[in-house]
Design a protein around this motif. Structure first.
Motif, PDB file in Angstrom:
ATOM      1  N   GLU A  33       0.855  -1.194   0.000  1.00  0.00           N
ATOM      2  CA  GLU A  33       0.000   0.000   0.000  1.00  0.00           C
ATOM      3  C   GLU A  33       0.885   1.235   0.000  1.00  0.00           C
ATOM      4  O   GLU A  33       1.890   1.285   0.713  1.00  0.00           O
ATOM      5  CB  GLU A  33      -0.868  -0.012   1.259  1.00  0.00           C
ATOM      6  CG  GLU A  33      -1.737   1.196   1.447  1.00  0.00           C
ATOM      7  CD  GLU A  33      -2.515   1.177   2.759  1.00  0.00           C
ATOM      8  OE1 GLU A  33      -2.945   2.263   3.177  1.00  0.00           O
ATOM      9  OE2 GLU A  33      -2.690   0.104   3.361  1.00  0.00           O
ATOM     10  N   ASP A  34       0.522   2.223  -0.803  1.00  0.00           N
ATOM     11  CA  ASP A  34       1.228   3.507  -0.780  1.00  0.00           C
ATOM     12  C   ASP A  34       0.198   4.620  -0.941  1.00  0.00           C
ATOM     13  O   ASP A  34      -0.195   4.961  -2.054  1.00  0.00           O
ATOM     14  CB  ASP A  34       2.291   3.585  -1.867  1.00  0.00           C
ATOM     15  CG  ASP A  34       3.194   4.810  -1.710  1.00  0.00           C
ATOM     16  OD1 ASP A  34       2.958   5.614  -0.783  1.00  0.00           O
ATOM     17  OD2 ASP A  34       4.138   4.946  -2.500  1.00  0.00           O
ATOM     18  N   SER A  35      -0.251   5.143   0.182  1.00  0.00           N
ATOM     19  CA  SER A  35      -1.226   6.231   0.153  1.00  0.00           C
ATOM     20  C   SER A  35      -0.595   7.534   0.635  1.00  0.00           C
ATOM     21  O   SER A  35      -1.301   8.445   1.059  1.00  0.00           O
ATOM     22  CB  SER A  35      -2.430   5.872   1.031  1.00  0.00           C
ATOM     23  OG  SER A  35      -2.020   5.713   2.374  1.00  0.00           O
ATOM     24  N   ARG A  36       0.754   7.598   0.579  1.00  0.00           N
ATOM     25  CA  ARG A  36       1.432   8.804   1.048  1.00  0.00           C
ATOM     26  C   ARG A  36       1.034  10.004   0.192  1.00  0.00           C
ATOM     27  O   ARG A  36       0.854   9.888  -1.020  1.00  0.00           O
ATOM     28  CB  ARG A  36       2.953   8.622   0.994  1.00  0.00           C
ATOM     29  CG  ARG A  36       3.451   7.571   1.967  1.00  0.00           C
ATOM     30  CD  ARG A  36       4.926   7.324   1.816  1.00  0.00           C
ATOM     31  NE  ARG A  36       5.182   6.745   0.497  1.00  0.00           N
ATOM     32  CZ  ARG A  36       6.397   6.610  -0.032  1.00  0.00           C
ATOM     33  NH1 ARG A  36       7.453   7.001   0.634  1.00  0.00           N
ATOM     34  NH2 ARG A  36       6.550   6.064  -1.226  1.00  0.00           N
ATOM     35  N   CYS A  37       0.887  11.122   0.851  1.00  0.00           N
ATOM     36  CA  CYS A  37       0.512  12.369   0.172  1.00  0.00           C
ATOM     37  C   CYS A  37       1.666  12.798  -0.730  1.00  0.00           C
ATOM     38  O   CYS A  37       2.814  12.881  -0.281  1.00  0.00           O
ATOM     39  CB  CYS A  37       0.228  13.443   1.224  1.00  0.00           C
ATOM     40  SG  CYS A  37      -0.309  15.005   0.517  1.00  0.00           S
ATOM     41  N   PRO A  38       1.407  13.059  -2.018  1.00  0.00           N
ATOM     42  CA  PRO A  38       2.479  13.501  -2.913  1.00  0.00           C
ATOM     43  C   PRO A  38       3.164  14.774  -2.406  1.00  0.00           C
ATOM     44  O   PRO A  38       2.558  15.588  -1.711  1.00  0.00           O
ATOM     45  CB  PRO A  38       1.752  13.759  -4.232  1.00  0.00           C
ATOM     46  CG  PRO A  38       0.539  12.903  -4.159  1.00  0.00           C
ATOM     47  CD  PRO A  38       0.140  12.895  -2.707  1.00  0.00           C
ATOM     48  N   LYS A  39       4.440  14.929  -2.769  1.00  0.00           N
ATOM     49  CA  LYS A  39       5.262  16.049  -2.324  1.00  0.00           C
ATOM     50  C   LYS A  39       4.596  17.403  -2.559  1.00  0.00           C
ATOM     51  O   LYS A  39       4.619  18.272  -1.711  1.00  0.00           O
ATOM     52  CB  LYS A  39       6.599  16.062  -3.069  1.00  0.00           C
ATOM     53  CG  LYS A  39       7.525  14.958  -2.729  1.00  0.00           C
ATOM     54  CD  LYS A  39       8.779  15.099  -3.571  1.00  0.00           C
ATOM     55  CE  LYS A  39       9.692  13.913  -3.402  1.00  0.00           C
ATOM     56  NZ  LYS A  39      10.873  13.998  -4.242  1.00  0.00           N
ATOM     57  N   ASP A  40       4.050  17.596  -3.718  1.00  0.00           N
ATOM     58  CA  ASP A  40       3.574  18.913  -4.136  1.00  0.00           C
ATOM     59  C   ASP A  40       2.070  19.110  -3.920  1.00  0.00           C
ATOM     60  O   ASP A  40       1.442  19.935  -4.567  1.00  0.00           O
ATOM     61  CB  ASP A  40       3.936  19.154  -5.602  1.00  0.00           C
ATOM     62  CG  ASP A  40       3.535  17.989  -6.495  1.00  0.00           C
ATOM     63  OD1 ASP A  40       3.205  16.912  -5.962  1.00  0.00           O
ATOM     64  OD2 ASP A  40       3.564  18.148  -7.720  1.00  0.00           O
ATOM     65  N   VAL A  41       1.483  18.356  -2.991  1.00  0.00           N
ATOM     66  CA  VAL A  41       0.048  18.434  -2.715  1.00  0.00           C
ATOM     67  C   VAL A  41      -0.143  18.612  -1.211  1.00  0.00           C
ATOM     68  O   VAL A  41       0.602  18.065  -0.414  1.00  0.00           O
ATOM     69  CB  VAL A  41      -0.681  17.148  -3.192  1.00  0.00           C
ATOM     70  CG1 VAL A  41      -2.140  17.167  -2.807  1.00  0.00           C
ATOM     71  CG2 VAL A  41      -0.525  16.953  -4.683  1.00  0.00           C
ATOM     72  N   GLN A  42      -1.153  19.393  -0.836  1.00  0.00           N
ATOM     73  CA  GLN A  42      -1.481  19.550   0.578  1.00  0.00           C
ATOM     74  C   GLN A  42      -2.614  18.579   0.910  1.00  0.00           C
ATOM     75  O   GLN A  42      -3.674  18.617   0.285  1.00  0.00           O
ATOM     76  CB  GLN A  42      -1.898  20.983   0.862  1.00  0.00           C
ATOM     77  CG  GLN A  42      -2.002  21.285   2.327  1.00  0.00           C
ATOM     78  CD  GLN A  42      -2.234  22.759   2.584  1.00  0.00           C
ATOM     79  OE1 GLN A  42      -2.477  23.537   1.678  1.00  0.00           O
ATOM     80  NE2 GLN A  42      -2.171  23.142   3.850  1.00  0.00           N
ATOM     81  N   CYS A  43      -2.383  17.715   1.895  1.00  0.00           N
ATOM     82  CA  CYS A  43      -3.345  16.672   2.234  1.00  0.00           C
ATOM     83  C   CYS A  43      -3.767  16.786   3.697  1.00  0.00           C
ATOM     84  O   CYS A  43      -3.041  17.340   4.522  1.00  0.00           O
ATOM     85  CB  CYS A  43      -2.740  15.290   2.008  1.00  0.00           C
ATOM     86  SG  CYS A  43      -2.222  14.974   0.317  1.00  0.00           S
ATOM     87  N   ILE A  44      -4.914  16.208   4.002  1.00  0.00           N
ATOM     88  CA  ILE A  44      -5.407  16.166   5.380  1.00  0.00           C
ATOM     89  C   ILE A  44      -4.616  15.128   6.171  1.00  0.00           C
ATOM     90  O   ILE A  44      -4.305  15.317   7.334  1.00  0.00           O
ATOM     91  CB  ILE A  44      -6.915  15.820   5.397  1.00  0.00           C
ATOM     92  CG1 ILE A  44      -7.700  16.927   4.721  1.00  0.00           C
ATOM     93  CG2 ILE A  44      -7.403  15.576   6.805  1.00  0.00           C
ATOM     94  CD1 ILE A  44      -9.163  16.600   4.482  1.00  0.00           C
TER      95      ILE A  44
END
Length: 160
Positions: free
Chosen positions: A67-78
């Motif tokens: 599984e890889d649900s990490r928030c991409p570098k250039d995106v702001q995630c909750i």
């Protein structure tokens, strides 16, 4: 006669050049091993790679990322997300087991950064590459590498 001497000289020079290249390669390899020893026991694996770790008397294979649900570098995630690596471990006197180790510790969701096997704590220290919004998730498949730390059970493990 001049041509024969010229060709002979070129041949000898090229042999000396090959020898100097070999020496440079050996020195580079030696530096890489020293760097690996100084990186605080982080053991790196490419996807599908298998290593026998003599110090721990175990065989470890990095099977892949489950599984890889990490928030991409250039995106702001909750939520920062998680990467879950599957490794197969087998001691010299044990059967192979598939372990899942995560980039975060969240027992409620069954994410464990450190797992125990055969008296050792195995922790996930690094997962690369990090996702980017401009790249598709399928582009990462089969290109992952991980770094793990192995310590005797109960010793403190420090990761990033």
């Amino acid at each position: 006669m001049f041509y024969k001497n010229f060709l002979l000289s070129l041949g000898i020079l090229s042999l000396f050049n090959c020898q100097s290249q070999k020496i440079k390669t050996d020195v580079t390899t030696e530096k890489a091993e020293i760097h690996k020893k100084n990186s605080d026991e982080i053991i790196y694996f490419k996807e599908g790679e298998n290593k026998f770790l003599k110090d721990y008397q175990m065989n470890v294979t990095f099977k892949g990322i489950a599984e890889d649900s990490r928030c991409p570098k250039d995106v702001q995630c909750i939520w920062s997300g998680v990467a879950v690596a599957q490794i197969e471990v087998m001691g010299t006197t044990t059967r192979p087991m598939i372990l899942q180790i995560s980039s975060i510790d969240n027992p409620d969701r069954n994410y464990h950064k450190t797992v125990n096997f055969n008296g050792y704590d195995i922790s996930l220290a690094d997962v690369t590459p990090y996702p980017e919004s401009s790249k598709k998730k399928n582009a990462l498949k089969s290109n992952y590498s991980i770094g793990i730390i192995i310590k005797k059970a109960g010793e403190n493990i420090t990761t990033k």
